[in-house]
Write a protein that holds these residues in place. Sequence first.
Motif, mmCIF file in Angstrom:
data_model
loop_
_atom_site.group_PDB
_atom_site.id
_atom_site.type_symbol
_atom_site.label_atom_id
_atom_site.label_comp_id
_atom_site.label_asym_id
_atom_site.label_seq_id
_atom_site.Cartn_x
_atom_site.Cartn_y
_atom_site.Cartn_z
ATOM 1 N N ARG A 227 1.050 -1.014 -0.007
ATOM 2 C CA ARG A 227 0.110 -0.017 0.003
ATOM 3 C C ARG A 227 0.936 1.175 0.068
ATOM 4 O O ARG A 227 0.625 2.227 -0.973
ATOM 5 N N ASP A 228 1.805 1.195 1.121
ATOM 6 C CA ASP A 228 2.816 2.398 0.855
ATOM 7 C C ASP A 228 3.356 2.703 -0.363
ATOM 8 O O ASP A 228 3.654 3.853 -0.892
ATOM 9 N N ARG A 229 3.978 1.599 -1.087
ATOM 10 C CA ARG A 229 4.849 1.704 -2.179
ATOM 11 C C ARG A 229 3.907 2.180 -3.603
ATOM 12 O O ARG A 229 4.310 3.066 -4.255
ATOM 13 N N VAL A 230 2.481 1.691 -3.413
ATOM 14 C CA VAL A 230 1.372 2.019 -4.217
ATOM 15 C C VAL A 230 1.177 3.729 -4.124
ATOM 16 O O VAL A 230 1.350 4.632 -5.116
ATOM 17 N N ALA A 231 1.156 3.953 -2.895
ATOM 18 C CA ALA A 231 1.061 5.402 -2.678
ATOM 19 C C ALA A 231 2.002 6.300 -3.135
ATOM 20 O O ALA A 231 1.849 7.484 -3.706
ATOM 21 N N ASN A 232 3.302 5.858 -2.962
ATOM 22 C CA ASN A 232 4.573 6.509 -3.329
ATOM 23 C C ASN A 232 4.762 6.748 -4.778
ATOM 24 O O ASN A 232 5.027 7.626 -5.401
ATOM 25 N N GLY B 206 0.750 -3.265 -11.947
ATOM 26 C CA GLY B 206 0.931 -4.837 -11.778
ATOM 27 C C GLY B 206 0.610 -5.469 -10.502
ATOM 28 O O GLY B 206 1.093 -6.446 -10.057
ATOM 29 N N VAL B 207 -0.289 -4.643 -9.867
ATOM 30 C CA VAL B 207 -0.904 -5.351 -8.693
ATOM 31 C C VAL B 207 -2.510 -5.454 -8.685
ATOM 32 O O VAL B 207 -2.767 -5.276 -9.597
ATOM 33 N N SER B 208 -2.995 -5.899 -7.689
ATOM 34 C CA SER B 208 -4.524 -5.965 -7.499
ATOM 35 C C SER B 208 -5.080 -4.658 -7.087
ATOM 36 O O SER B 208 -4.264 -3.603 -6.733
ATOM 37 N N ALA B 209 -6.397 -4.704 -7.427
ATOM 38 C CA ALA B 209 -6.839 -3.278 -7.038
ATOM 39 C C ALA B 209 -7.011 -2.779 -5.903
ATOM 40 O O ALA B 209 -7.264 -1.632 -5.590
ATOM 41 N N THR B 210 -7.136 -3.736 -4.629
ATOM 42 C CA THR B 210 -7.113 -3.620 -3.543
ATOM 43 C C THR B 210 -6.244 -2.307 -2.756
ATOM 44 O O THR B 210 -6.319 -1.481 -2.204
ATOM 45 N N GLU C 188 -6.667 1.492 -1.456
ATOM 46 C CA GLU C 188 -6.214 1.852 -0.013
ATOM 47 C C GLU C 188 -5.227 2.957 -0.067
ATOM 48 O O GLU C 188 -5.430 3.824 0.653
ATOM 49 N N ALA C 189 -4.250 2.940 -0.886
ATOM 50 C CA ALA C 189 -3.573 4.040 -1.344
ATOM 51 C C ALA C 189 -4.107 5.216 -1.762
ATOM 52 O O ALA C 189 -3.934 6.420 -1.197
ATOM 53 N N MET C 190 -5.143 5.308 -2.571
ATOM 54 C CA MET C 190 -6.228 6.240 -2.992
ATOM 55 C C MET C 190 -6.683 6.908 -1.956
ATOM 56 O O MET C 190 -6.764 8.277 -1.501
ATOM 57 N N LEU C 191 -7.196 6.034 -0.888
ATOM 58 C CA LEU C 191 -7.958 6.831 0.350
ATOM 59 C C LEU C 191 -6.949 7.421 0.937
ATOM 60 O O LEU C 191 -7.424 8.350 1.760
#
Length: 237
Positions: free
Chosen positions: A17-22, A49-53, A57-60
């Motif tokens: 989640r943190d990696r996606v947010a970054n 290349g990841v799931s939507a979940t 979470e990162a978008m929130l």
Amino acid sequence: MADPKARRLLSAQEHLRDRVANALRAALIAGELRPGVIYSAPTLAADFGVSATPVREAMLDLAREGLVEAVRNKGFRITEMTEADLDEYTEIRALTEIPTIGRVTRTASREQLEALRPAAEEIVTAARDHDLIGYLEADRRFHLAVLALAGNRHLVTVVDDLRKRSRLYGLTELDLDGRLVDSAREHVELLDVMLTGDADAAMEVMRRHLHHVRSLWAAEQHGEPQQESALRLGGSR
């Protein structure tokens, strides 16, 4: 006691989640995610290349920072900011940070100020390495650490939230034309002036720094999006 395996799984999920947010922040900085446009979590997940979940979470997380807003049954819209918004953010920062810099210059010990040097130098290093996310993180830590020396934790919280909402624009353009390092050095300059004990001079450096930041915002507001993709993330679904 919680299952160790469950704890490890939760930790891995939080890390992703943190990696996606970054990665999303990097895309915002690069201008690939444009204000006013709605992006769906599944579409971004496919790019990463990841799931939507973890993307949702990162978008929130970014929504709580004011960078995006949820659009029911569609996804997330990148928050738009007007020139008036940017002027107001700059005014609030000037009203809070400039006098606080003067106060800290007068009251902080040399040891307290020197403790900030690694963060100031890390900003320069990140700029030289073209690490925009590292630049922003070091910039945030430096400015909030300076303000914390005033002893007002509520002020630090307010400025932190403001910085997240206003976010720095134009870093990619600065990086591409080689000016980001010069901008980064302003933090070292500010620290050096504060160490002289000259509060008026320190406040003037901070005032100039904020003026430069506002100029960057304006340049990005009227600029073109960068073409090189920032939507890259290692890992698997």
